[in-house]
Enzyme design. Structure first.
Site, PDB file in Angstrom:
ATOM      1  N   LYS A 140       1.605  -1.014  -0.073  1.00  0.00           N
ATOM      2  CA  LYS A 140       0.196   0.294  -0.151  1.00  0.00           C
ATOM      3  C   LYS A 140       1.217   1.044  -0.249  1.00  0.00           C
ATOM      4  O   LYS A 140       2.185   0.716   0.765  1.00  0.00           O
ATOM      5  CB  LYS A 140      -1.031   0.032   1.377  1.00  0.00           C
ATOM      6  CG  LYS A 140       0.248   0.307   2.208  1.00  0.00           C
ATOM      7  CD  LYS A 140      -0.872   0.858   3.352  1.00  0.00           C
ATOM      8  CE  LYS A 140      -0.643   2.672   4.207  1.00  0.00           C
ATOM      9  NZ  LYS A 140       0.705   2.694   5.010  1.00  0.00           N
ATOM     10  N   HIS A 232      -5.349  -0.754   7.051  1.00  0.00           N
ATOM     11  CA  HIS A 232      -5.781  -2.121   7.634  1.00  0.00           C
ATOM     12  C   HIS A 232      -6.812  -1.360   8.641  1.00  0.00           C
ATOM     13  O   HIS A 232      -7.461  -3.164   9.632  1.00  0.00           O
ATOM     14  CB  HIS A 232      -4.401  -0.970   9.044  1.00  0.00           C
ATOM     15  CG  HIS A 232      -3.559  -1.392   8.141  1.00  0.00           C
ATOM     16  ND1 HIS A 232      -2.852  -1.872   6.811  1.00  0.00           N
ATOM     17  CD2 HIS A 232      -1.931  -0.225   8.386  1.00  0.00           C
ATOM     18  CE1 HIS A 232      -1.510  -1.476   6.670  1.00  0.00           C
ATOM     19  NE2 HIS A 232      -1.407  -0.814   7.675  1.00  0.00           N
TER      20      HIS A 232
HETATM   21  C1  BG6 Z   1       1.606   1.047   7.830  1.00  0.00           C
HETATM   22  C2  BG6 Z   1       2.011   3.318   9.099  1.00  0.00           C
HETATM   23  O1  BG6 Z   1       1.227   0.942   6.953  1.00  0.00           O
HETATM   24  O2  BG6 Z   1       1.257   1.053   9.077  1.00  0.00           O
HETATM   25  C3  BG6 Z   1       2.469   3.647   8.917  1.00  0.00           C
HETATM   26  O3  BG6 Z   1       1.964   3.062   6.978  1.00  0.00           O
HETATM   27  C4  BG6 Z   1       2.305   2.480  10.498  1.00  0.00           C
HETATM   28  O4  BG6 Z   1       2.156   5.123   9.297  1.00  0.00           O
HETATM   29  C5  BG6 Z   1       2.053   1.345   9.749  1.00  0.00           C
HETATM   30  O5  BG6 Z   1       3.050   3.332  11.652  1.00  0.00           O
HETATM   31  C6  BG6 Z   1       1.613   0.405  11.513  1.00  0.00           C
HETATM   32  O6  BG6 Z   1       2.416  -0.835  11.510  1.00  0.00           O
HETATM   33  P1  BG6 Z   1       2.372  -1.892  12.489  1.00  0.00           P
HETATM   34  O7  BG6 Z   1       2.126  -3.199  11.825  1.00  0.00           O
HETATM   35  O8  BG6 Z   1       2.998  -0.737  13.641  1.00  0.00           O
HETATM   36  O9  BG6 Z   1       0.913  -1.713  13.351  1.00  0.00           O
END
Ligand code: BG6
Length: 484
Positions: A140, A232
């Site tokens: 993404k 997400h």
């Molecule tokens: C990414 C975002 O997709 O996911 C980031 O671009 C974010 O901004 C990250 O920090 C968070 O991922 P995780 O796995 O640490 O919750």
């Protein structure tokens, strides 16, 4: 589905490759999941020999807490080759050919800026490397809105069939996210309760302590809505809300998720103020350390949100009247990702006035981060004697996933391990299909349009707080509270 016999890793000197992809490939090798003869071809613009790249990779892996196993490293480094090339041109892409000579079914992992997706795919096709045996993996963001995502998808679709395209949402690789599917569909007792008769509302929180920092050139264009919520958080919402798929075949699961996205009620200008809050962090303190505000990181004023909270409604039979409260932000007091299913209160209490205030409705909490856990709060009789009626107490029934699986090879896996293995095996269940990405953008575009029409600006919140006060007012307006 055939097995892939090589990965070509574009952006091999970048952050994602160093932090996630190389370690994931190494762990897959350590656990015996990489097929014999599987090749890892790393590529980036920088000129470098394979030996120099191997030395870099060795350091990255040795610096990790798990350390380096010399035997595994010997096998792994043997698979590794590096090719310095500008893969946005056919001549550059052709330089990859010698490294892939013995491979008939490589997959291409584009750990590069989305602005290069199209160019690299065209170059691969022009260099004769994009055959019907290859797969392409993308990170993404796929576009910044519906229109741009359609453009990227159409460009990819001109070269690859949809079943060759693997769009990653790394949340789907997380153990507990998959566990959500197991919890719902491998247990008989949740499903009959999983609807608007029993569930009061759902909360999904993705809080991060990190700020945006040096990522602002990307982030300022996207903001929390497009960076986190479009992908997400909507994926989590889909897994909570989807109907039981007939099986775990990729399209069975993805069809159900798309139906949920299509049922999301479109935001209006009035909803912008009533059902959503935008925020942006100002200087504050996170985990005992002073933290800058977003605008000082950015170096100038900005209208980008680093926090969003909103109420989403799913207009279908199962979920009519059940609000889904989504909340995500940078520079929050703690890193926490959780899904909380709040059940309705009992219809009538037989325990009398004295116990009324002890009664809390059941809640199922699925914690993804920092610890993985699933717990169900249940009402229980507090032990001991009491006058004036039975004393009640709410207690969690917890799966304590961390301690349950400790000792059973309990290393916490990187989400990419699962996803890379699935690409090797050609299983697209945990990847996002074209119509899914586009439906998610359609709804998110509606939110962004509503914000623009209502001129909803981000409200300041101090770094280290749970967002602007409006986020609390938002949920209270509907008679609920965040379950912190
Ligand atoms: C990414 C975002 O997709 O996911 C980031 O671009 C974010 O901004 C990250 O920090 C968070 O991922 P995780 O796995 O640490 O919750």
């Amino acid at each position: 589905m055939h097995q892939a016999d090589a990965i070509v890793l574009f952006g091999a000197t970048g952050d994602l490759a160093r932090r996630m992809l190389l370690p994931s490939l190494y762990f897959l090798d350590a656990d015996g999941f990489l097929p014999d003869g599987f090749r890892i071809v790393a590529t980036a613009r920088a000129e470098m020999t394979t030996e120099a790249f191997r030395a870099q990779a060795e350091k990255i892996l040795a610096d990790r807490p798990e350390g380096l196993d010399p035997q595994v490293w010997a096998r792994f480094s043997d698979r590794l080759a590096y090719v310095g090339a500008d893969a946005t041109t056919a001549e550059g892409a052709a330089l990859l050919r010698p490294a892939l000579e013995s491979c008939g079914a490589p997959f291409f992992f584009l750990a590069v800026s989305p602005s290069l997706f199209e160019k690299i795919c065209v170059a691969l096709a022009d260099a004769g490397l994009a055959t019907d045996q290859t797969r392409i993996v993308l990170e993404k963001p796929i576009g910044r809105d519906l229109e741009t995502s359609r453009h990227i998808n159409a460009a990819l679709g001109a070269i690859f069939d949809e079943d060759q395209i693997f769009r990653i949402d790394h949340y789907l690789g997380k153990e507990t996210v998959q566990n959500l599917i197991a919890l719902r569909f491998a247990n008989a007792f949740f499903e009959p309760l999983w609807n608007n008769l029993t569930i009061d509302h759902v909360q999904i929180t993705v809080a991060e302590t990190e700020g945006v920092g040096a990522r602002w050139p990307y982030y300022d264009e996207y903001g929390a809505l497009r960076d986190m919520l479009q992908n997400h958080m909507l994926q989590l919402l889909c897994l909570v809300a989807m109907e039981p798929p007939a099986d775990m075949e990729p399209d069975s699961v993805r069809n159900e998720k798309v139906k949920v996205l299509r049922s999301l009620r479109r935001f209006t200008r009035v909803d912008a103020g009533d059902k959503s809050v935008r925020g942006q962090y100002t200087p504050g303190v996170v985990a005992g350390a002073a933290a800058d505000g977003y605008e000082s990181e950015r170096g100038q004023k900005s209208g980008t949100e680093t926090f969003v909270a909103l109420r989403a409604d799913i207009d279908n039979w199962r979920w009519a009247g059940v609000p889904f409260f989504l909340r995500t932000g940078k520079r929050m007091p703690e890193k926490r990702t959780s899904v909380s299913i709040q059940f309705k209160p009992v219809p009538h209490s037989i325990f009398g006035q004295a116990s009324i205030h002890d009664m809390t409705p059941n809640r199922l909490v699925i914690d993804l981060q920092p610890d993985e856990d699933i717990s169900l709060t249940l009402m229980n009789k507090a032990p001991g004697l009491s006058s004036g009626g039975m004393r009640l107490q709410s207690l969690p029934l917890s799966l304590s996933l961390l301690s349950t699986y400790e000792g059973a090879g309990g290393r916490r896996r990187i989400a990419y391990e699962r996803l890379l293995l699935d690409v090797i095996q050609g299983d697209a269940t945990l990847f996002v299909r074209r119509d899914e990405v586009e439906e998610a953008w359609r709804w998110v575009d509606g939110v962004a349009d509503a914000w623009a029409e209502a001129r909803l600006e981000p409200k300041p919140y101090a770094a280290g707080s749970w967002g602007p006060s409006g986020a609390f007012a938002l949920i209270e307006r509907f008679g609920k509270a965040w379950s912190d």
